[in-house]
Design a protein around this motif. Structure first.
Motif, short mmCIF file in Angstrom:
data_model
loop_
_atom_site.label_atom_id
_atom_site.label_comp_id
_atom_site.label_asym_id
_atom_site.label_seq_id
_atom_site.Cartn_x
_atom_site.Cartn_y
_atom_site.Cartn_z
N ARG A 76 -23.90 -24.12 -11.64
CA ARG A 76 -25.22 -23.48 -11.53
C ARG A 76 -25.06 -21.98 -11.41
O ARG A 76 -25.82 -21.21 -12.02
N MET A 77 -24.07 -21.55 -10.62
CA MET A 77 -23.82 -20.12 -10.45
C MET A 77 -23.54 -19.45 -11.79
O MET A 77 -23.93 -18.30 -12.02
N LEU A 78 -22.89 -20.18 -12.68
CA LEU A 78 -22.55 -19.61 -13.99
C LEU A 78 -23.69 -19.77 -14.99
O LEU A 78 -23.57 -19.35 -16.14
N GLY A 79 -24.77 -20.38 -14.54
CA GLY A 79 -25.93 -20.51 -15.42
C GLY A 79 -25.83 -21.68 -16.38
O GLY A 79 -26.57 -21.74 -17.36
N LEU B 218 -14.57 -18.99 -3.60
CA LEU B 218 -15.18 -20.16 -2.94
C LEU B 218 -14.12 -21.21 -2.62
O LEU B 218 -14.15 -21.82 -1.54
N LEU C 37 -22.17 -26.64 -7.74
CA LEU C 37 -22.67 -25.33 -7.31
C LEU C 37 -22.16 -24.22 -8.23
O LEU C 37 -22.91 -23.31 -8.61
N TYR D 222 -18.87 -28.63 -4.95
CA TYR D 222 -18.61 -27.24 -5.33
C TYR D 222 -18.59 -27.07 -6.85
O TYR D 222 -18.98 -26.03 -7.37
N ALA E 71 -15.48 -14.98 -7.96
CA ALA E 71 -16.31 -15.72 -7.02
C ALA E 71 -15.97 -17.21 -7.04
O ALA E 71 -15.92 -17.86 -6.00
N THR F 90 -24.26 -18.08 -18.61
CA THR F 90 -25.04 -16.85 -18.80
C THR F 90 -24.70 -15.84 -17.71
O THR F 90 -25.52 -15.52 -16.87
N VAL F 91 -23.46 -15.36 -17.73
CA VAL F 91 -23.11 -14.27 -16.82
C VAL F 91 -22.71 -13.07 -17.68
O VAL F 91 -22.28 -13.23 -18.82
N ALA G 283 -27.53 -30.18 -7.62
CA ALA G 283 -26.29 -30.30 -6.84
C ALA G 283 -26.45 -31.42 -5.81
O ALA G 283 -27.33 -31.39 -4.97
N SER H 44 -17.63 -13.16 -11.75
CA SER H 44 -17.93 -14.58 -11.56
C SER H 44 -16.65 -15.39 -11.42
O SER H 44 -16.60 -16.31 -10.60
#
Lengths: 209, 209
Positions: free
Chosen positions: A197-200, A168, A194, A191, A164, A154-155, A207, A161
């Motif tokens: 999660r960052m991408l929804g 990382l 993580l 990672y 990003a 959900t981005v 994590a 993204s």
């Protein structure tokens, strides 16, 4: 600076003398920077004469290019391998991040040269490496976009993204040392979580760091 | 290399000649690396003699230390300011990331020297900068840990996640240019959203990228 390390780093490079020079180049560039290093320094560190270096690399720039190109080809290959063997966007991103992060941790000295000495490449050589970078970014962006289309990520715009995600991984080369708390593989796994999660993405476990 | 830029970068440094030398140092170190730059290069770029440089900085290392220390003090200050004015962990992390990312984008040339030339610092100077870095990391880790305790973040060990948060910001200095798609402030806002998701915070909107 052993034969086995250079063979592990660049299995496709022959002969071993060329690999030894690449390894001496990596160490010198990482320590003092490309511009402060001479071909004499590198040849000396590899136990050779400058003339012997020129047999394999016509210039210091050619040596940097070899290091940079192989590094980018290796990271592109690992991203392509994941996409070839997985179809699910969540699994693809997870494995791309695991492998990309682990590569930058395990190969942190090589990776520093690969990632931070780009601007020292001559124009034509830079163009070759820039195209490899674009291919890596494009694949990651497409996987993120596929996940958005499938409703698993959900981005909004996958561009930021995807950047990003790679960012990382790249930065691992800056801070990772053998004294780090985690092995390259363990760091890659954390990672991976993580980033999902960052991408929804809904992941089953929090994590595990 | 104008007076106003150097005054904007280092408002606390006097006189203006010292700031001009720091700016010339940043540009030379960022372009060719610390080791390949001489004090003569820097003095020349600032329109001064090497002797005039030594009035302000006793050595090239002292100049690098000034650039590095001010950069770390500025980023520490912005993190401390957020913590002083906000109490909620979600708001704290959001604002820390916004400010930290925007600083690394807006000051990307200074930030590259600050982040990538650490190993060139002499031992004592390195220790001063390392302590500033530890303070920044400690604050971010504590904010993450507070959020976990409050149940608003869902990460296991805050150590890895705090490092990932800062790592995303630091790496902005590597890739950001004036030609980037987003302003420093807009990038900061997007990264703030991405980081909150990474930490498992419930945010109302999908990352607006």
């Amino acid at each position: 600076m052993t034969t086995s390390l250079s063979a592990e780093l660049w299995p496709d490079v022959q002969p071993e003398t060329a690999r030894r020079l690449m390894l001496a180049g990596v160490e010198a560039f990482a320590q003092r920077g490309y511009h402060a290093t001479t071909t004499r320094d590198i040849a000396g560190a590899a136990g050779m004469s400058p003339a012997a270096l020129y047999v394999h690399f016509p210039s210091k720039a050619a040596l940097l290019f070899a290091i940079s190109r192989y590094g980018h080809e290796q990271t592109l290959a690992l991203v392509e391998n994941v996409v070839a063997k997985e179809t699910d966007p969540v699994q693809r991103i997870r494995l791309i991040v695991e492998d990309f992060v682990a590569w930058h941790a395990r190969r942190h000295t090589v990776a520093r040269v690969v990632q931070y000495e780009l601007q020292a490449l001559p124009e034509q050589e830079f163009a070759v490496v820039a195209e490899l970078r674009r291919r890596i970014e494009r694949i990651v962006r497409e996987v993120v976009a596929d996940g958005v289309e499938d409703g698993v990520f959900t981005v909004g715009d996958p561009h930021t993204s995807a950047r990003a995600v790679l960012s990382l991984g790249v930065d691992v080369a800056r801070w990772y040392t053998e004294r780090a708390r985690q092995t390259p593989a363990a760091l890659g796994k954390e990672y991976g979580e993580l980033v999902l999660r960052m991408l929804g993405a809904r992941t089953d476990t929090p994590a595990a760091d």
